[in-house]
Structure formats: C-alpha cells, structure tokens
Design an enzyme around this catalytic site. Sequence first.
Site, PDB file in Angstrom:
ATOM      1  N   GLU A  95     -47.263  15.566  27.169  1.00  0.00           N
ATOM      2  CA  GLU A  95     -47.324  14.147  26.814  1.00  0.00           C
ATOM      3  C   GLU A  95     -47.238  13.258  28.039  1.00  0.00           C
ATOM      4  O   GLU A  95     -46.443  13.512  28.938  1.00  0.00           O
ATOM      5  CB  GLU A  95     -46.108  13.771  25.964  1.00  0.00           C
ATOM      6  CG  GLU A  95     -46.106  14.335  24.593  1.00  0.00           C
ATOM      7  CD  GLU A  95     -44.919  13.779  23.806  1.00  0.00           C
ATOM      8  OE1 GLU A  95     -44.510  14.446  22.857  1.00  0.00           O
ATOM      9  OE2 GLU A  95     -44.412  12.690  24.141  1.00  0.00           O
ATOM     10  N   CYS A 108     -45.432   7.738  32.757  1.00  0.00           N
ATOM     11  CA  CYS A 108     -44.354   8.674  32.454  1.00  0.00           C
ATOM     12  C   CYS A 108     -44.990  10.032  32.195  1.00  0.00           C
ATOM     13  O   CYS A 108     -45.866  10.147  31.332  1.00  0.00           O
ATOM     14  CB  CYS A 108     -43.653   8.120  31.213  1.00  0.00           C
ATOM     15  SG  CYS A 108     -42.353   9.136  30.613  1.00  0.00           S
ATOM     16  N   CYS A 115     -38.407  21.820  26.330  1.00  0.00           N
ATOM     17  CA  CYS A 115     -37.289  21.815  27.280  1.00  0.00           C
ATOM     18  C   CYS A 115     -36.211  22.729  26.710  1.00  0.00           C
ATOM     19  O   CYS A 115     -35.981  22.756  25.507  1.00  0.00           O
ATOM     20  CB  CYS A 115     -36.735  20.398  27.448  1.00  0.00           C
ATOM     21  SG  CYS A 115     -35.356  20.324  28.625  1.00  0.00           S
ATOM     22  N   CYS A 119     -30.523  18.707  24.721  1.00  0.00           N
ATOM     23  CA  CYS A 119     -29.718  17.501  24.510  1.00  0.00           C
ATOM     24  C   CYS A 119     -29.902  17.093  23.038  1.00  0.00           C
ATOM     25  O   CYS A 119     -31.018  17.102  22.516  1.00  0.00           O
ATOM     26  CB  CYS A 119     -30.163  16.385  25.446  1.00  0.00           C
ATOM     27  SG  CYS A 119     -30.058  16.884  27.181  1.00  0.00           S
ATOM     28  N   CYS A 122     -32.538  14.347  21.720  1.00  0.00           N
ATOM     29  CA  CYS A 122     -33.864  14.329  22.340  1.00  0.00           C
ATOM     30  C   CYS A 122     -34.858  15.179  21.548  1.00  0.00           C
ATOM     31  O   CYS A 122     -34.602  16.351  21.269  1.00  0.00           O
ATOM     32  CB  CYS A 122     -33.755  14.859  23.773  1.00  0.00           C
ATOM     33  SG  CYS A 122     -35.350  15.158  24.553  1.00  0.00           S
ATOM     34  N   GLY A 170     -39.566  17.642  29.261  1.00  0.00           N
ATOM     35  CA  GLY A 170     -39.115  18.652  30.214  1.00  0.00           C
ATOM     36  C   GLY A 170     -38.129  18.160  31.243  1.00  0.00           C
ATOM     37  O   GLY A 170     -37.957  16.961  31.460  1.00  0.00           O
ATOM     38  N   GLU A 171     -37.441  19.128  31.850  1.00  0.00           N
ATOM     39  CA  GLU A 171     -36.474  18.819  32.900  1.00  0.00           C
ATOM     40  C   GLU A 171     -37.123  19.211  34.231  1.00  0.00           C
ATOM     41  O   GLU A 171     -37.267  20.403  34.548  1.00  0.00           O
ATOM     42  CB  GLU A 171     -35.179  19.602  32.640  1.00  0.00           C
ATOM     43  CG  GLU A 171     -34.212  19.638  33.801  1.00  0.00           C
ATOM     44  CD  GLU A 171     -33.863  18.268  34.401  1.00  0.00           C
ATOM     45  OE1 GLU A 171     -33.564  17.315  33.661  1.00  0.00           O
ATOM     46  OE2 GLU A 171     -33.903  18.167  35.645  1.00  0.00           O
ATOM     47  N   SER A 200     -36.445  12.144  37.137  1.00  0.00           N
ATOM     48  CA  SER A 200     -35.322  11.913  36.237  1.00  0.00           C
ATOM     49  C   SER A 200     -34.732  13.267  35.857  1.00  0.00           C
ATOM     50  O   SER A 200     -35.448  14.158  35.408  1.00  0.00           O
ATOM     51  CB  SER A 200     -35.808  11.180  34.980  1.00  0.00           C
ATOM     52  OG  SER A 200     -34.760  11.038  34.051  1.00  0.00           O
ATOM     53  N   SER A 223     -29.736  11.094  34.164  1.00  0.00           N
ATOM     54  CA  SER A 223     -29.513  10.764  32.757  1.00  0.00           C
ATOM     55  C   SER A 223     -28.071  11.115  32.418  1.00  0.00           C
ATOM     56  O   SER A 223     -27.738  12.279  32.204  1.00  0.00           O
ATOM     57  CB  SER A 223     -30.483  11.560  31.877  1.00  0.00           C
ATOM     58  OG  SER A 223     -31.808  11.191  32.189  1.00  0.00           O
ATOM     59  N   LEU A 224     -27.224  10.111  32.375  1.00  0.00           N
ATOM     60  CA  LEU A 224     -25.789  10.366  32.256  1.00  0.00           C
ATOM     61  C   LEU A 224     -25.341  10.392  30.783  1.00  0.00           C
ATOM     62  O   LEU A 224     -24.728  11.347  30.334  1.00  0.00           O
ATOM     63  CB  LEU A 224     -25.026   9.290  33.040  1.00  0.00           C
ATOM     64  CG  LEU A 224     -23.669   9.706  33.561  1.00  0.00           C
ATOM     65  CD1 LEU A 224     -23.793  10.791  34.608  1.00  0.00           C
ATOM     66  CD2 LEU A 224     -22.929   8.505  34.164  1.00  0.00           C
ATOM     67  N   HIS A 225     -25.556   9.316  30.087  1.00  0.00           N
ATOM     68  CA  HIS A 225     -25.290   9.172  28.638  1.00  0.00           C
ATOM     69  C   HIS A 225     -23.828   9.188  28.233  1.00  0.00           C
ATOM     70  O   HIS A 225     -23.479   8.768  27.126  1.00  0.00           O
ATOM     71  CB  HIS A 225     -26.021  10.224  27.782  1.00  0.00           C
ATOM     72  CG  HIS A 225     -27.453  10.405  28.138  1.00  0.00           C
ATOM     73  ND1 HIS A 225     -28.343   9.361  28.187  1.00  0.00           N
ATOM     74  CD2 HIS A 225     -28.162  11.508  28.492  1.00  0.00           C
ATOM     75  CE1 HIS A 225     -29.531   9.809  28.546  1.00  0.00           C
ATOM     76  NE2 HIS A 225     -29.442  11.094  28.746  1.00  0.00           N
ATOM     77  N   ASN A 299     -34.077   6.246  20.432  1.00  0.00           N
ATOM     78  CA  ASN A 299     -35.253   6.296  19.583  1.00  0.00           C
ATOM     79  C   ASN A 299     -34.974   7.401  18.571  1.00  0.00           C
ATOM     80  O   ASN A 299     -34.748   8.536  18.980  1.00  0.00           O
ATOM     81  CB  ASN A 299     -36.449   6.682  20.455  1.00  0.00           C
ATOM     82  CG  ASN A 299     -37.665   5.887  20.110  1.00  0.00           C
ATOM     83  OD1 ASN A 299     -37.898   5.542  18.959  1.00  0.00           O
ATOM     84  ND2 ASN A 299     -38.453   5.599  21.118  1.00  0.00           N
ATOM     85  N   CYS A 342     -39.948  10.557  24.650  1.00  0.00           N
ATOM     86  CA  CYS A 342     -39.852  11.961  24.968  1.00  0.00           C
ATOM     87  C   CYS A 342     -40.079  12.907  23.780  1.00  0.00           C
ATOM     88  O   CYS A 342     -39.245  12.999  22.892  1.00  0.00           O
ATOM     89  CB  CYS A 342     -38.418  12.072  25.474  1.00  0.00           C
ATOM     90  SG  CYS A 342     -37.990  13.453  26.405  1.00  0.00           S
TER      91      CYS A 342
HETATM   92  N1  SAH Z   1     -35.149  15.926  31.381  1.00  0.00           N
HETATM   93  C1  SAH Z   1     -35.108  14.736  32.132  1.00  0.00           C
HETATM   94  C2  SAH Z   1     -36.357  13.903  32.040  1.00  0.00           C
HETATM   95  C3  SAH Z   1     -37.019  13.792  30.695  1.00  0.00           C
HETATM   96  S1  SAH Z   1     -36.084  12.923  29.477  1.00  0.00           S
HETATM   97  C4  SAH Z   1     -33.890  13.908  31.763  1.00  0.00           C
HETATM   98  O1  SAH Z   1     -33.234  14.246  30.791  1.00  0.00           O
HETATM   99  O2  SAH Z   1     -33.617  12.962  32.490  1.00  0.00           O
HETATM  100  C5  SAH Z   1     -36.357  11.265  29.997  1.00  0.00           C
HETATM  101  C6  SAH Z   1     -35.362  10.268  29.466  1.00  0.00           C
HETATM  102  O3  SAH Z   1     -35.543  10.052  28.070  1.00  0.00           O
HETATM  103  C7  SAH Z   1     -33.924  10.723  29.660  1.00  0.00           C
HETATM  104  O4  SAH Z   1     -33.167   9.705  30.261  1.00  0.00           O
HETATM  105  C8  SAH Z   1     -33.505  10.999  28.242  1.00  0.00           C
HETATM  106  O5  SAH Z   1     -32.144  10.876  28.098  1.00  0.00           O
HETATM  107  C9  SAH Z   1     -34.268   9.982  27.460  1.00  0.00           C
HETATM  108  N2  SAH Z   1     -34.336  10.281  26.041  1.00  0.00           N
HETATM  109  C10 SAH Z   1     -34.471  11.498  25.464  1.00  0.00           C
HETATM  110  N3  SAH Z   1     -34.502  11.396  24.121  1.00  0.00           N
HETATM  111  C11 SAH Z   1     -34.381  10.093  23.828  1.00  0.00           C
HETATM  112  C12 SAH Z   1     -34.338   9.364  22.608  1.00  0.00           C
HETATM  113  N4  SAH Z   1     -34.436   9.970  21.414  1.00  0.00           N
HETATM  114  N5  SAH Z   1     -34.200   8.015  22.672  1.00  0.00           N
HETATM  115  C13 SAH Z   1     -34.119   7.392  23.871  1.00  0.00           C
HETATM  116  N6  SAH Z   1     -34.152   8.032  25.058  1.00  0.00           N
HETATM  117  C14 SAH Z   1     -34.282   9.375  25.043  1.00  0.00           C
HETATM  118 FE1  SF4 Z   2     -34.517  18.188  28.215  1.00  0.00          FE
HETATM  119 FE2  SF4 Z   2     -34.255  15.700  29.249  1.00  0.00          FE
HETATM  120 FE3  SF4 Z   2     -34.636  16.073  26.601  1.00  0.00          FE
HETATM  121 FE4  SF4 Z   2     -32.313  16.791  27.704  1.00  0.00          FE
HETATM  122  S1  SF4 Z   2     -33.153  14.693  27.563  1.00  0.00           S
HETATM  123  S2  SF4 Z   2     -33.485  18.012  26.224  1.00  0.00           S
HETATM  124  S3  SF4 Z   2     -32.988  17.538  29.686  1.00  0.00           S
HETATM  125  S4  SF4 Z   2     -36.076  16.564  28.226  1.00  0.00           S
END
Ligand code: SAH
Ligand code: SF4
Length: 356
Positions: A95, A108, A115, A119, A122, A170-171, A200, A223-225, A299, A342
């Site tokens: 994507e 992006c 992945c 998380c 995600c 993906g990471e 990221s 990506s801390l969260h 999202n 994502c």
């Molecule tokens: N794996 C890497 C990069 C891809 S994810 C990472 O985790 O940083 C890219 C960004 O999208 C990350 O900051 C992730 O936390 C965020 N993300 C993933 N799922 C999401 C969702 N459902 N709503 C909003 N942001 C999301």
């Molecule tokens: Fe993978 Fe990033 Fe999604 Fe976490 S937020 S599952 S590391 S793509």
Amino acid sequence: MDRSGSLPDLKVPYLHPPERLGELLEGEPPYRLDQLRDWLYRSPVLSTQDMTNLPTAVRERLGRLWPFEVELEQSADRGTTRKWLFRAPDGAAIESVLMGYPRRATLCISSQAGCALGCTFCATGQFGFERHLEPGEITAQVAYARAFLRQIGMPATPDHVTNVVFMGMGEPLANYDRVREAIRRMIEVMGLSARSITVSTVGIVPGIRRLADEPWPVSLAVSLHAADDELRASLVPINRRYPLQELEAAASEYVALKRRRLSIEWTLIDGVNDTTDQAVKLAAIAARLRAHVNLIALNPTPLTRETAPDAARIKAFTRELKRLGVNVTIRDTRGRDIDAACGQLRALAGRRGLTV
Ligand code: SAH
Ligand code: SF4
C-alpha cells in the site's frame, strides 16, 4: 498461495539493481542505459510507451515495467489524497498513500507486506506477516507516485514527491538490509535528499543504531503510543524486547549523531493513552529527546473495539502537552473515507472478496 514467485524477477526493471541495468540492454549503445536510468529513476513514467526516446524494440524488450499491478486506486480529499493497493505477482499486498499540499507532496510507503509485530490497534499488525518487500518494490512505490504526479498530477500540489515516509505497511527496521538499499537508491539514484525521507519505527533498537551508522541524515520517527513500559507493552508487544529506557537511549544517540529533530508518533486511543498521567510522562520523554510530538487519532480497524477520543479529549491532551512545553501537532487524518491508514485498504479489499 504460490510462494515460488517471491524471489525478485530481475528482468523487471525496478527489481534490477540500478547499477546493473546494462544487463537488460545488452547490445545497445551506452547512452541507452542513461536514457533508461533517467526514465526509471529521474523522470519516471507510468508506462514504457511513454519512454519516448527509446525505440519500440527496446521498450518491448523491457517487458513489464512495474513489479506489481494496481489493484485498487482511490482518491479522497478533493483529489489531494490518493491511495494505491499494489499487488505483487506472488499475491503480496503493497500500500502507498500520496498526500498533496500546496508546497509538498508526501508519499507514505510500505516496507513489508504485513507486519509481524502485532501492535493491537494496527490493521497491518492484525493481518500478520506476509513477506519482506524487495528494495525495488520499495523504490518502485516512489517512482510510481513520481510518475503519477508528473503525468496526471494533483490539484494545488507540486509535480514531484517532496517527502517520503515509511509509515505504510510494515516495520522498516525489521527489514533492515532491503530498506537500507531502497533508501540508498532513493538518495543516490533518484536524487531525493536524505532529510526528506522519514523512517518510522515502533522501536527496533538495533535497527536505530544501524541507521545511525549510515552516512545519510534520514529523519527518524518513533511510534511511542505510551510513555511507561506497562501500558506500552500492552499496545506494542515488541516493547518487552526493547523497553522504553533502551529505546530512549538509542533515539537520543541518533539525534546526537545526525543532528536531526526526532518525531514521536502517538496514536490516541480513547481512555487508554489520552490521560493526564500519560501526557506528563510523554512530556518528560519529549523534553529529554527534544522531540516533536505528532498526535494521530486512532483510525478504527476491523479487529478492535477501541475508538479515537472525541475532539474535546484530543484538545485537552494537546493542551496539557503544550502546557508542559511540548512541541505538538495533531496530524490530519487524510483519506479517512478511503481507509487510508496502515493496512486498511487491504482490509477493504478483503471485505470485497478480493484475494488478500
Ligand atoms: N511499523 C512502523 C511504520 C508503519 S506504521 C511504525 O510502527 O512506526 C505507521 C504509523 O501508523 C505508526 O505510527 C502507527 O502507530 C500508526 N498506526 C497504525 N495503526 C493505526 C491506526 N489504526 N490508527 C492510527 N494510526 C495507526
Ligand atoms: Fe507493525 Fe507498525 Fe503496525 Fe506495529 S504499528 S503492527 S510495527 S506496522
């Protein structure tokens, strides 16, 4: 699913190392090579037919230009957001989302199909891991968006990609060598500036250290969260392997070496990480790293019940961070109506009964 096709088909120009393009044009004069390299990397076009200075016979020899097909293409935000779901011949989903603004066009991109890091919030994580993307599959996403902007364009947007962010599927640091090679091609062959590329990461500490040793000052987003290990481990399982203290140390080294401002990404989840307690802990980390914080409202994804906080809570969280001296932005949620987060377009394709 047929996995035998997952090795790169080196006859596809974007999967071929750019320095070895001559192998695809044996018997042709050397200037043809420069012409082809320009079409692929400097001034990309959507089809070999648009490579106007190459004779038809040469274009035909090239065969398939892209290493994927465009399975879905969607447009939103009055044409200033475009999302593609590309499909590799082995079925892997890729994507990319292009977001246009008056002075910038941010792409992006994905680094893996799926992945493995799981998380909880995600969509990509919920699907699990399919495979790593090849360097050529990563750079082809950039080339495709460049070709799109050059040949089709977006309203009130530059005609070239100004920023690339590894925030699709993906990471990136879990696919280090291929991502590194893709970044090298973007910088050395396509001519992008390192600073305009953002990696990221969810916090793969050895990957951050390796990236710090590379010659390019690429931008880093973490990506801390969550700002304590207990909450973070419940959202981001890899935190058990690389806890906050180690992550902070690696991020801090990166910032010191590259002299780049770090960004911290924080997906806001209602009642989970939008509390004053988290704001206070986040502010302390952001201050130590002199980082900029990007908040993004969750999202919703098919497999979780979690929701985004309402506007008032998002505002209160933001105000608290600002009061504590944090530099903070609320990221606009581009392409909500086309599921442009994502892994979500792939989820949509699944719902429509397309193969995923
Ligand atoms: N794996 C890497 C990069 C891809 S994810 C990472 O985790 O940083 C890219 C960004 O999208 C990350 O900051 C992730 O936390 C965020 N993300 C993933 N799922 C999401 C969702 N459902 N709503 C909003 N942001 C999301
Ligand atoms: Fe993978 Fe990033 Fe999604 Fe976490 S937020 S599952 S590391 S793509």
